[in-house]
Design a protein around this motif. Structure first.
Motif, PDB file in Angstrom:
ATOM      1  N   SER A   1       0.834  -1.189   0.000  1.00 43.96           N
ATOM      2  CA  SER A   1       0.000   0.000   0.000  1.00 43.96           C
ATOM      3  C   SER A   1       0.873   1.245   0.000  1.00 43.96           C
ATOM      4  CB  SER A   1      -0.942   0.010   1.209  1.00 43.96           C
ATOM      5  OG  SER A   1      -0.204  -0.034   2.398  1.00 43.96           O
ATOM      6  N   VAL A   2       0.330   2.300  -0.627  1.00 41.55           N
ATOM      7  CA  VAL A   2       1.082   3.544  -0.772  1.00 41.55           C
ATOM      8  C   VAL A   2       1.172   4.256   0.566  1.00 41.55           C
ATOM      9  CG1 VAL A   2       1.158   5.788  -1.898  1.00 41.55           C
ATOM     10  CG2 VAL A   2       0.391   3.784  -3.177  1.00 41.55           C
ATOM     11  N   ARG A   3       2.410   4.580   0.972  1.00 35.50           N
ATOM     12  CA  ARG A   3       2.592   5.347   2.201  1.00 35.50           C
ATOM     13  C   ARG A   3       2.699   6.834   1.888  1.00 35.50           C
ATOM     14  NH1 ARG A   3       6.440   7.673   4.842  1.00 35.50           N
ATOM     15  NH2 ARG A   3       8.203   6.849   3.730  1.00 35.50           N
TER      16      ARG A   3
ATOM     17  N   GLU B   1       8.631  17.708 -10.380  1.00 31.06           N
ATOM     18  CA  GLU B   1       8.169  18.492 -11.514  1.00 31.06           C
ATOM     19  C   GLU B   1       7.451  17.626 -12.552  1.00 31.06           C
ATOM     20  OE1 GLU B   1       9.997  21.934 -14.486  1.00 31.06           O
ATOM     21  OE2 GLU B   1      11.263  20.402 -13.608  1.00 31.06           O
ATOM     22  N   SER B   2       8.017  16.475 -12.875  1.00 31.40           N
ATOM     23  CA  SER B   2       7.421  15.609 -13.888  1.00 31.40           C
ATOM     24  C   SER B   2       7.462  14.132 -13.480  1.00 31.40           C
ATOM     25  CB  SER B   2       8.129  15.790 -15.235  1.00 31.40           C
ATOM     26  OG  SER B   2       9.510  15.640 -15.074  1.00 31.40           O
ATOM     27  N   VAL B   3       8.201  13.824 -12.413  1.00 30.56           N
ATOM     28  CA  VAL B   3       8.243  12.447 -11.908  1.00 30.56           C
ATOM     29  C   VAL B   3       7.945  12.477 -10.416  1.00 30.56           C
ATOM     30  CG1 VAL B   3       9.894  11.657 -13.654  1.00 30.56           C
ATOM     31  CG2 VAL B   3      10.720  12.537 -11.442  1.00 30.56           C
ATOM     32  N   ALA B   4       7.651  11.309  -9.862  1.00 36.58           N
ATOM     33  CA  ALA B   4       7.332  11.225  -8.436  1.00 36.58           C
ATOM     34  C   ALA B   4       7.951   9.986  -7.820  1.00 36.58           C
ATOM     35  CB  ALA B   4       5.815  11.188  -8.245  1.00 36.58           C
ATOM     36  N   HIS B   5       8.297  10.111  -6.541  1.00 35.53           N
ATOM     37  CA  HIS B   5       8.711   8.938  -5.780  1.00 35.53           C
ATOM     38  C   HIS B   5       7.487   8.432  -5.047  1.00 35.53           C
ATOM     39  CE1 HIS B   5      12.895  10.415  -6.362  1.00 35.53           C
ATOM     40  NE2 HIS B   5      13.180   9.125  -6.268  1.00 35.53           N
ATOM     41  N   VAL B   6       7.133   7.178  -5.281  1.00 38.18           N
ATOM     42  CA  VAL B   6       5.990   6.559  -4.605  1.00 38.18           C
ATOM     43  C   VAL B   6       6.541   5.576  -3.591  1.00 38.18           C
ATOM     44  CG1 VAL B   6       3.907   5.174  -4.870  1.00 38.18           C
ATOM     45  CG2 VAL B   6       4.571   6.820  -6.657  1.00 38.18           C
ATOM     46  N   ARG B   7       6.243   5.843  -2.325  1.00 42.44           N
ATOM     47  CA  ARG B   7       6.754   4.963  -1.260  1.00 42.44           C
ATOM     48  C   ARG B   7       5.671   3.972  -0.857  1.00 42.44           C
ATOM     49  NH1 ARG B   7      11.548   6.971  -0.427  1.00 42.44           N
ATOM     50  NH2 ARG B   7      11.793   9.153  -0.976  1.00 42.44           N
ATOM     51  N   LEU B   8       6.062   2.694  -0.859  1.00 42.66           N
ATOM     52  CA  LEU B   8       5.131   1.599  -0.551  1.00 42.66           C
ATOM     53  C   LEU B   8       5.520   0.881   0.719  1.00 42.66           C
ATOM     54  CD1 LEU B   8       5.251  -0.228  -4.013  1.00 42.66           C
ATOM     55  CD2 LEU B   8       3.903   1.795  -3.417  1.00 42.66           C
ATOM     56  N   VAL B   9       4.528   0.413   1.407  1.00 45.13           N
ATOM     57  CA  VAL B   9       4.762  -0.469   2.540  1.00 45.13           C
ATOM     58  C   VAL B   9       4.279  -1.859   2.136  1.00 45.13           C
ATOM     59  CG1 VAL B   9       4.230  -0.969   4.958  1.00 45.13           C
ATOM     60  CG2 VAL B   9       4.423   1.403   4.171  1.00 45.13           C
TER      61      VAL B   9
ATOM     62  N   ASP C   1       7.329 -12.423   7.737  1.00 44.44           N
ATOM     63  CA  ASP C   1       8.448 -12.253   8.660  1.00 44.44           C
ATOM     64  C   ASP C   1       8.837 -10.801   8.903  1.00 44.44           C
ATOM     65  OD1 ASP C   1       9.700 -15.046   6.919  1.00 44.44           O
ATOM     66  OD2 ASP C   1       8.838 -15.062   8.935  1.00 44.44           O
ATOM     67  N   GLY C   2       8.048  -9.903   8.405  1.00 41.18           N
ATOM     68  CA  GLY C   2       8.430  -8.511   8.613  1.00 41.18           C
ATOM     69  C   GLY C   2       7.786  -7.595   7.604  1.00 41.18           C
ATOM     70  N   GLN C   3       8.308  -6.435   7.541  1.00 37.63           N
ATOM     71  CA  GLN C   3       7.746  -5.391   6.697  1.00 37.63           C
ATOM     72  C   GLN C   3       8.886  -4.702   5.975  1.00 37.63           C
ATOM     73  OE1 GLN C   3       6.247  -1.517   8.454  1.00 37.63           O
ATOM     74  NE2 GLN C   3       4.301  -2.482   7.999  1.00 37.63           N
ATOM     75  N   ALA C   4       8.617  -4.186   4.795  1.00 34.25           N
ATOM     76  CA  ALA C   4       9.662  -3.454   4.084  1.00 34.25           C
ATOM     77  C   ALA C   4       9.059  -2.245   3.392  1.00 34.25           C
ATOM     78  CB  ALA C   4      10.330  -4.358   3.051  1.00 34.25           C
ATOM     79  N   GLU C   5       9.905  -1.250   3.211  1.00 33.06           N
ATOM     80  CA  GLU C   5       9.451  -0.078   2.480  1.00 33.06           C
ATOM     81  C   GLU C   5      10.130  -0.028   1.115  1.00 33.06           C
ATOM     82  OE1 GLU C   5       8.359   3.664   4.297  1.00 33.06           O
ATOM     83  OE2 GLU C   5       9.972   4.603   3.119  1.00 33.06           O
ATOM     84  N   PHE C   6       9.342   0.013   0.079  1.00 41.80           N
ATOM     85  CA  PHE C   6       9.847   0.115  -1.278  1.00 41.80           C
ATOM     86  C   PHE C   6       9.628   1.528  -1.787  1.00 41.80           C
ATOM     87  CE2 PHE C   6      10.762  -4.120  -3.105  1.00 41.80           C
ATOM     88  CZ  PHE C   6      10.507  -4.893  -1.990  1.00 41.80           C
ATOM     89  N   VAL C   7      10.400   1.853  -2.821  1.00 42.34           N
ATOM     90  CA  VAL C   7      10.189   3.149  -3.455  1.00 42.34           C
ATOM     91  C   VAL C   7      10.270   2.953  -4.961  1.00 42.34           C
ATOM     92  CG1 VAL C   7      12.627   3.737  -3.204  1.00 42.34           C
ATOM     93  CG2 VAL C   7      10.992   5.540  -3.649  1.00 42.34           C
ATOM     94  N   ALA C   8       9.325   3.552  -5.672  1.00 45.80           N
ATOM     95  CA  ALA C   8       9.313   3.482  -7.132  1.00 45.80           C
ATOM     96  C   ALA C   8       9.357   4.887  -7.691  1.00 45.80           C
ATOM     97  CB  ALA C   8       8.046   2.775  -7.611  1.00 45.80           C
TER      98      ALA C   8
END
Lengths: 231, 231
Positions: free
Chosen positions: B169-171, B177-185, B190-197
DNA sequence: CACCGTTGTATCAATGACGGAACAACGGAC
DNA sequence: GTCCGTTGTTCCGTCATTGATACAACGGTG
């Protein structure tokens, strides 16, 4: 002609590079700066000075002890391990990129939105990151950035963040031990281009890729780079 | 701490690097080695010698003329332009990788097939390229290698060459300006991780990404690197 | 012919980086 | 106390790289 790359991590105008990583690893292996320097064919005085310099920029990297049962010694701190891990990741990523095959397309920038550009190429309009002011450009699309899909199962344009999408046919499947280079021919109104995708053998088999298979290739705008062309 | 990178193209033990590219470009701008060297604050004799050395390894790069109406001069060959274009592509690709955000996951290699490994991570088993003999590893997944999909439109596993697939899910959506960092949880057993696209704003809008959106992230095994962990 | 501005070629001096060497100091072991 | 093997610190000599300099040669121009 091969591409080579020298990675560095920089802080406070000090660069951490391959010789520094070698030194820290040797210290970890031998437990002392003396043995590490000797093993690397370096002067101990210089190695010590270099550690001082690195620590001033990157924080605590070693714990040094003089005297004691073993005469003394040096151990890496957790900070050093983190730095080495980060350096290894950077090195692996950069080496992978330097070694990757690419598809190169010439084109003309037709629209710009910040750092994103639309480029007219022989196989149609593609989206890429471009430097400001570029007009005539070359696009580089690396083999490890191209995803292949079965035509009837390719994601619809509105449902994916991969902005570039082309349909082509397989010209060759070059199998390696566990990965394969899949070469595609893509026909466009203004010409033809050959793409290459690096995929796992499992993907080749699951997608049933063989010569003349039809396939859909997608790749992200943010992983596609345009550079200016002169001359 | 910033990552920096020095790209080089190598042939016959001779490396073409940034100073060489600068020299060729200055020659193209000025039309002579004299003016180019002066403009770069370099000695003409050394610049000439360097050109000789580069030509021995990379082939004809310049055409030099002595005497004439303008006193003489030097022009780049087509080979030089090709070399510069290739160098620019390499530099752009490497700089992009050095600057990219990454998600780092620790894991354990559970299966190996050639250079491909299956790695047990807190968010499940992932596929990556790994060095031989690695056991405990770190995976690096760069933001420009992660493709996002709407959950109901994500490609089925058998229809895509992207071997890694996670639901999260999006955190946060950090728009530029024209691109975005989308941070996901991403939650795993066994745990949790944060991804970024790193995706285009157009993709953010088309996918309707906002905080708490559910999303599917895919990334290729061949664009995912594992490196060994010590200490 | 002299002049111009370039290329071709060679030499010299300066600088920075580096390993080698050496003395001092430390804290155990015997 | 001596010995050991390490760290702390300083100094010396060597080497590779580099810019500066200078003479020779070229092909137009006036």
């Amino acid at each position: 002609m091969d591409a080579d790359v020298t990675p560095e991590l920089r802080a406070d105008d000090v660069s951490f590079g391959v010789p520094d990583a070698r030194l820290l690893r040797a210290i970890d292996d031998h437990g002392s700066v003396s043995a590490a320097a000797a093993g690397l064919g370096r002067s101990r005085a210089r190695a010590t000075g270099r550690l001082d310099e690195l620590e001033a920029a990157f924080g605590s990297l070693v714990e040094r002890v003089r005297g004691g049962a073993s005469g003394g010694g040096t151990e890496l701190t957790a900070g050093a391990h983190d730095l080495l891990a980060r350096f290894a990741r950077l090195q692996a990523a950069l080496s992978g990129v330097a070694a990757a095959e690419e598809c190169v397309l010439e084109g003309r920038v037709t629209a710009v939105d910040g750092e994103l550009a639309t480029v007219a190429t022989p196989v149609g309009a593609l989206r890429a990151l471009a430097p400001e002011g570029a007009d005539r450009v070359q696009l580089s699309i690396r083999a490890d950035a191209v995803t292949l899909h079965a035509p009837d199962e390719a994601p619809p344009a509105g449902g994916t963040s991969a902005r570039n999408r082309l349909t082509g046919s397989v010209r060759a499947v070059e199998r390696g031990e566990s990965v394969a280079h899949v070469r595609l021919v893509v026909d466009g109104e203004d010409g033809q281009a050959e793409f290459v995708a690096l995929v796992t053998l499992e993907s080749v088999d699951r997608l049933g890729l063989t010569t003349d298979s039809e396939v859909v290739a997608t790749f992200k705008a943010t992983a596609t780079r345009a550079t200016g062309l002169v001359g």
